[in-house]
Design a protein around this motif. Structure first.
Motif, PDB file in Angstrom:
ATOM      1  N   ALA A 171       6.655   2.270   3.123  1.00 31.84           N
ATOM      2  CA  ALA A 171       7.881   2.267   3.926  1.00 31.84           C
ATOM      3  C   ALA A 171       8.635   0.945   3.819  1.00 31.84           C
ATOM      4  O   ALA A 171       9.849   0.897   4.079  1.00 31.84           O
TER       5      ALA A 171
ATOM      6  N   LYS B 124      -1.044   4.261   2.552  1.00 33.81           N
ATOM      7  CA  LYS B 124      -0.278   5.349   1.947  1.00 33.81           C
ATOM      8  C   LYS B 124       1.013   5.693   2.681  1.00 33.81           C
ATOM      9  O   LYS B 124       1.826   6.457   2.156  1.00 33.81           O
ATOM     10  N   ALA B 125       1.201   5.159   3.887  1.00 31.35           N
ATOM     11  CA  ALA B 125       2.415   5.456   4.654  1.00 31.35           C
ATOM     12  C   ALA B 125       3.139   4.182   5.074  1.00 31.35           C
ATOM     13  O   ALA B 125       4.325   3.999   4.793  1.00 31.35           O
ATOM     14  N   TRP B 126       2.415   3.292   5.756  1.00 33.11           N
ATOM     15  CA  TRP B 126       3.036   2.061   6.255  1.00 33.11           C
ATOM     16  C   TRP B 126       3.536   1.174   5.125  1.00 33.11           C
ATOM     17  O   TRP B 126       4.710   0.740   5.128  1.00 33.11           O
TER      18      TRP B 126
ATOM     19  N   ILE C 189      10.370   6.854   9.512  1.00 33.59           N
ATOM     20  CA  ILE C 189       9.358   6.061   8.802  1.00 33.59           C
ATOM     21  C   ILE C 189       8.877   4.937   9.721  1.00 33.59           C
ATOM     22  O   ILE C 189       9.544   4.595  10.697  1.00 33.59           O
TER      23      ILE C 189
ATOM     24  N   TYR D  99      -3.299   5.377   6.571  1.00 36.25           N
ATOM     25  CA  TYR D  99      -1.959   5.155   7.128  1.00 36.25           C
ATOM     26  C   TYR D  99      -1.339   3.875   6.570  1.00 36.25           C
ATOM     27  O   TYR D  99      -0.202   3.891   6.078  1.00 36.25           O
TER      28      TYR D  99
END
Length: 313
Positions: free
Chosen positions: A184, A179-181, A211, A176
């Motif tokens: 963003a 690869k996501a936080w 997001i 997370y």
């Protein structure tokens, strides 16, 4: 803490297929390549115990929490684990950022729990008991009951189950944040830079989709020294192509339920046609009873809700 320590080590090639020995027999332990949570020593190479009376190791000078065996393994091996998972060099800014963020948001609490360190002063009475829903209590619940017979083999099997449980949480958190936080952040920077084109006040930000923006927003506001009177109050984001749009009030801090400017009192708890009627804006979907979030069927409707909310005291 040792359940996670073992799982993290198994993420590295040299320990992936290693035999796990659970014992307090010094001779058996000394034959191991690496020893965690027992043997009363710490050297950052073979020994990773934290129970010594003189032990005071922390993750970095920025943290005060004493490390557990999980924290020790994380401190020494997480740069490689994160680098391997994200396929980036160990010294890359992204790996370093995720390393510190994952410690702060996940590992530190496990260290504190294992070392008996409370998150609050002793004179602060909690509003409710959350002990039964913590990860530590869930993992601890895999131990046999006091009046339950359990062989060494069964103990070991339960340990592996506990290790896999907390380890999967660790990997999910790593993915997370990496690869996501982290990706963003660029979208939040863009939203801050363009917010005056959305509304002349600069109080409304827009994201094309949902997001993780809150954490980055507060960090960037500090980094950019944005004055309080210029900070955004609302964020708009789409739920997906052809779907509704959300309007969310910016909280006073990233973990707070209180908002800088909640949606108007008269809108709260209203839905659909009733919300549209009261707000005077077509396409109303809902506004939460606390006023921290609402929805509209279109971007234009959500933007009108934000604009009108700005003008209502």
């Amino acid at each position: 803490d040792e359940a996670l320590a073992v799982y993290m080590l198994r993420l590295l090639p040299e320990y992936q297929d290693s035999l796990l020995v659970r014992s307090r027999n010094p001779e058996l332990l000394e034959a191991c390549d690496i020893i965690v949570d027992v043997q009363g020593q710490y050297d950052g190479m073979k020994y990773f115990d934290h129970h010594q009376r003189t032990f005071s190791e922390t993750f970095s000078p920025n943290f005060n929490t004493k490390l557990s065996s999980a924290g020790l393994i994380y401190k020494h091996f997480a740069p490689r684990i994160i680098s391997q998972r994200l396929q980036l060099p160990e010294d890359s800014p992204a790996v370093i950022t995720v390393l510190n963020k994952l410690y702060q948001e996940f590992i530190e609490a496990l260290d504190a729990n294992d070392n008996g360190i409370s998150a609050y002063p002793a004179d602060v009475k909690p509003s409710f008991n959350d002990k039964g829903v913590t990860l530590a209590s869930i993992v601890g619940g895999l131990n046999p009951a006091w009046n339950e017979e359990c062989s060494d083999k069964q103990h070991d099997a339960r340990f592996v189950k506990a290790s896999n449980l907390i380890g999967e949480v660790f990997v999910n958190k790593l993915d997370y944040y990496g690869k996501a936080w982290l990706p963003a952040r660029d979208f939040v920077i863009s939203a801050l830079q363009t917010r005056n084109s959305i509304h002349s006040s600069g109080k409304i930000m827009v994201f094309e989709t949902s997001i993780p923006w809150k954490d980055h927003l507060f960090t960037l506001e500090d980094e950019l020294n944005i004055p309080d009177e210029e900070k955004p109050l609302y964020a708009l984001y789409g739920e997906g192509p052809g779907k509704n749009w959300r309007i969310q009030a910016v909280p006073v801090s990233k973990d707070s339920f209180a908002s800088r400017k909640p949606l108007p009192e008269a809108w709260r708890g209203m839905r659909d046609e009733k919300l549209s009627e009261i707000s005077g804006i077509d396409g109303g979907v809902f506004v939460h009873a606390s006023g921290f979030i609402g929805g509209n069927k279109t971007y234009e409707g959500a933007l009108k809700m934000a604009e009108k909310a700005l003008d209502i005291a």
